[in-house]
Design a protein around this motif. Structure first.
Motif, PDB file in Angstrom:
ATOM      1  N   LEU A   7      34.198  38.892  42.953  1.00  0.00           N
ATOM      2  CA  LEU A   7      35.497  39.454  42.204  1.00  0.00           C
ATOM      3  C   LEU A   7      35.046  40.846  41.673  1.00  0.00           C
ATOM      4  O   LEU A   7      35.798  41.179  40.867  1.00  0.00           O
ATOM      5  CB  LEU A   7      35.415  38.423  40.957  1.00  0.00           C
ATOM      6  CG  LEU A   7      35.906  37.053  41.350  1.00  0.00           C
ATOM      7  CD1 LEU A   7      35.804  36.151  39.987  1.00  0.00           C
ATOM      8  CD2 LEU A   7      37.259  36.747  42.039  1.00  0.00           C
ATOM      9  N   VAL A 239      39.899  36.747  45.400  1.00  0.00           N
ATOM     10  CA  VAL A 239      39.962  35.837  44.310  1.00  0.00           C
ATOM     11  C   VAL A 239      40.282  34.391  44.865  1.00  0.00           C
ATOM     12  O   VAL A 239      39.631  33.542  44.407  1.00  0.00           O
ATOM     13  CB  VAL A 239      41.119  36.006  43.386  1.00  0.00           C
ATOM     14  CG1 VAL A 239      41.277  35.308  42.293  1.00  0.00           C
ATOM     15  CG2 VAL A 239      40.882  37.671  42.538  1.00  0.00           C
ATOM     16  N   GLU A 259      44.595  29.445  37.743  1.00  0.00           N
ATOM     17  CA  GLU A 259      43.324  30.106  37.353  1.00  0.00           C
ATOM     18  C   GLU A 259      43.497  31.598  38.268  1.00  0.00           C
ATOM     19  O   GLU A 259      43.161  32.598  37.944  1.00  0.00           O
ATOM     20  CB  GLU A 259      42.196  29.459  37.792  1.00  0.00           C
ATOM     21  CG  GLU A 259      40.850  30.143  37.439  1.00  0.00           C
ATOM     22  CD  GLU A 259      39.695  29.291  37.484  1.00  0.00           C
ATOM     23  OE1 GLU A 259      38.515  29.833  37.423  1.00  0.00           O
ATOM     24  OE2 GLU A 259      39.756  27.916  37.565  1.00  0.00           O
ATOM     25  N   TYR A 260      44.281  31.408  39.615  1.00  0.00           N
ATOM     26  CA  TYR A 260      44.413  32.566  40.377  1.00  0.00           C
ATOM     27  C   TYR A 260      45.073  33.383  39.741  1.00  0.00           C
ATOM     28  O   TYR A 260      44.851  34.652  39.571  1.00  0.00           O
ATOM     29  CB  TYR A 260      44.945  32.017  41.789  1.00  0.00           C
ATOM     30  CG  TYR A 260      45.377  32.817  42.698  1.00  0.00           C
ATOM     31  CD1 TYR A 260      44.495  33.721  43.224  1.00  0.00           C
ATOM     32  CD2 TYR A 260      46.856  32.915  43.371  1.00  0.00           C
ATOM     33  CE1 TYR A 260      44.897  34.732  44.323  1.00  0.00           C
ATOM     34  CE2 TYR A 260      47.320  33.810  43.995  1.00  0.00           C
ATOM     35  CZ  TYR A 260      46.202  34.709  44.655  1.00  0.00           C
ATOM     36  OH  TYR A 260      46.542  35.288  45.807  1.00  0.00           O
ATOM     37  N   TYR A 263      43.420  35.339  36.978  1.00  0.00           N
ATOM     38  CA  TYR A 263      42.424  36.550  37.608  1.00  0.00           C
ATOM     39  C   TYR A 263      43.408  37.763  37.655  1.00  0.00           C
ATOM     40  O   TYR A 263      42.733  38.824  37.598  1.00  0.00           O
ATOM     41  CB  TYR A 263      41.621  35.857  38.744  1.00  0.00           C
ATOM     42  CG  TYR A 263      40.458  35.313  38.573  1.00  0.00           C
ATOM     43  CD1 TYR A 263      39.222  35.986  37.791  1.00  0.00           C
ATOM     44  CD2 TYR A 263      40.176  33.998  38.468  1.00  0.00           C
ATOM     45  CE1 TYR A 263      37.857  35.216  37.436  1.00  0.00           C
ATOM     46  CE2 TYR A 263      39.211  33.447  38.064  1.00  0.00           C
ATOM     47  CZ  TYR A 263      37.900  33.988  37.625  1.00  0.00           C
ATOM     48  OH  TYR A 263      36.911  33.245  37.308  1.00  0.00           O
ATOM     49  N   TYR A 267      42.531  41.035  35.454  1.00  0.00           N
ATOM     50  CA  TYR A 267      41.567  41.928  36.309  1.00  0.00           C
ATOM     51  C   TYR A 267      42.707  43.231  36.752  1.00  0.00           C
ATOM     52  O   TYR A 267      42.162  44.286  36.786  1.00  0.00           O
ATOM     53  CB  TYR A 267      41.018  41.405  37.703  1.00  0.00           C
ATOM     54  CG  TYR A 267      39.763  40.834  37.495  1.00  0.00           C
ATOM     55  CD1 TYR A 267      38.532  41.362  37.786  1.00  0.00           C
ATOM     56  CD2 TYR A 267      39.706  39.531  36.554  1.00  0.00           C
ATOM     57  CE1 TYR A 267      37.353  40.724  37.571  1.00  0.00           C
ATOM     58  CE2 TYR A 267      38.613  38.747  36.309  1.00  0.00           C
ATOM     59  CZ  TYR A 267      37.462  39.617  36.889  1.00  0.00           C
ATOM     60  OH  TYR A 267      36.063  38.804  36.532  1.00  0.00           O
TER      61      TYR A 267
END
Length: 347
Positions: A7, A239, A259-260, A263, A267
């Motif tokens: 990540l 990711v 959750e994907y 991120y 980010y």
């Protein structure tokens, strides 16, 4: 075995899908007997792999005999930093001493008896580059995430002089499109406008699918689903691979999507969104909420004339947010960006 995906930005991941065509283009050009270009600019949306590609190019050239590679920090005095890094190279340091160059004015080495000290940094670099040329070597300088700063402008102006004098110096710079555009349009740096730019497009779908199949030992249909979820976006590839590796024994692919999304939001997407104009956001909202891709319909829903809409369309394309490859249509280029936009409308 530890998770093969990462990540972290910038660091070359274990699972790296190379951009073969663009990489070969740069290396072949730089290694030509008479290079027609000594500079390349890599640009693309955040997370598109600019830094990773530059790092990979530097690593490949380091493997070739007689190449020197130096990485510079764009927030420091670039000419001073370059001189210090060249001077610290053992093989070049010896040559400078033999030539009785006195670079002590820049804090490099000590005074040389019976030698006039060099007091201009560009002159010092010209002497260094001349020695690099005599040694039959070539110098690659890499600068990541450039902006139109004083340090960059001074360095670019000096670089233009160096290549005009036919010194063996080469440059790779990375930057967001708007920063590269701003730098290229500086009136004092017109040569940068002609410098070749490599826009980092989505990764090859076949390569992503094969990577997922090999790593996870999954069927092609599952790998295809995962590949579609990335849209070829390098950070998304990392990711999704990272999360699937962590949860593959406990969760289905659909169950890791929240959750994907998180991120991607935290980010990258939040930062991209904050840098867009209100009109940019309105266009993206129409596409996200309605699913409309026909340019005519999107434009009419916003009551914009064709000329004005073309300006925003081109800007969003350059920022890497929309895909305009299909004539008369524009769609979101980033994976699940529509979900991100929809949530923004509810806040």
């Amino acid at each position: 075995m530890s998770n093969p995906f990462t990540l972290s930005f910038g660091k070359k991941p274990l699972q790296y899908i190379s951009r073969i065509v663009q990489t070969n283009q740069v290396i072949e050009e730089f290694c030509a007997k008479q290079p027609s270009n000594q500079i390349f600019m890599l640009t693309g949306v955040r997370g598109s792999g600019k830094t990773v590609m530059m790092t990979n190019l530097a690593a490949e050239l380091r493997k070739i005999p007689d190449w020197i590679v130096v990485e510079l920090n764009p927030t420091r005095d670039l000419l001073q930093s370059l001189a210090a890094k060249i001077y610290s190279l053992p093989e070049m340091h010896t040559r400078f001493l033999s030539a009785k160059f006195d670079f002590s004015a820049f804090g490099l080495g000590v005074s040389v008896e019976n030698a006039a000290p060099v007091t201009d940094i560009e002159n010092a670099l010209e002497l260094m580059l001349a020695e690099i040329n005599k040694a039959g070597k070539r110098l690659l300088v890499t600068i990541d995430e450039v902006t139109n700063s004083e340090y960059i402008r001074v360095f670019a102006s000096a670089f233009q002089i160096f290549i005009r004098e036919e010194y063996p110096i080469f440059l790779i710079m990375t930057g967001l499109y708007e920063n590269i555009y701003d730098l290229q349009n500086d009136k004092a740096l017109t040569f940068l406008y002609r410098a070749p730019k490599i826009m980092l497009e989505p990764l090859n779908y076949t390569a992503i699918r094969k990577n997922y199949m090999d790593i996870f030992k999954i069927e092609i249909t599952q790998a295809e689903k995962m590949t579609e979820l990335t849209k070829g976006y390098p950070f998304a590839f990392q990711v999704l691979g990272y999360l699937y590796w962590e949860y593959r024994a406990d969760k289905k692919l659909e169950e890791i999507l929240p959750e994907y999304d998180q991120y991607l939001d935290e980010y990258v997407y939040s930062k991209i969104w904050s840098e867009l104009s209100m009109q940019d956001k309105e266009i993206l909202t129409v596409i996200s909420v309605t699913g409309e891709t026909r340019v005519k319909n999107i434009r009419e829903s916003l009551s914009m004339n064709s000329n004005l809409f073309s300006v925003y369309r081109e800007r969003l394309k350059r920022k890497g947010v929309v895909d305009t490859r299909e004539y008369g249509r524009m769609s979101l280029a980033l994976p699940r960006f529509d979900e991100f936009v929809k949530i923004r409308q509810l806040e």
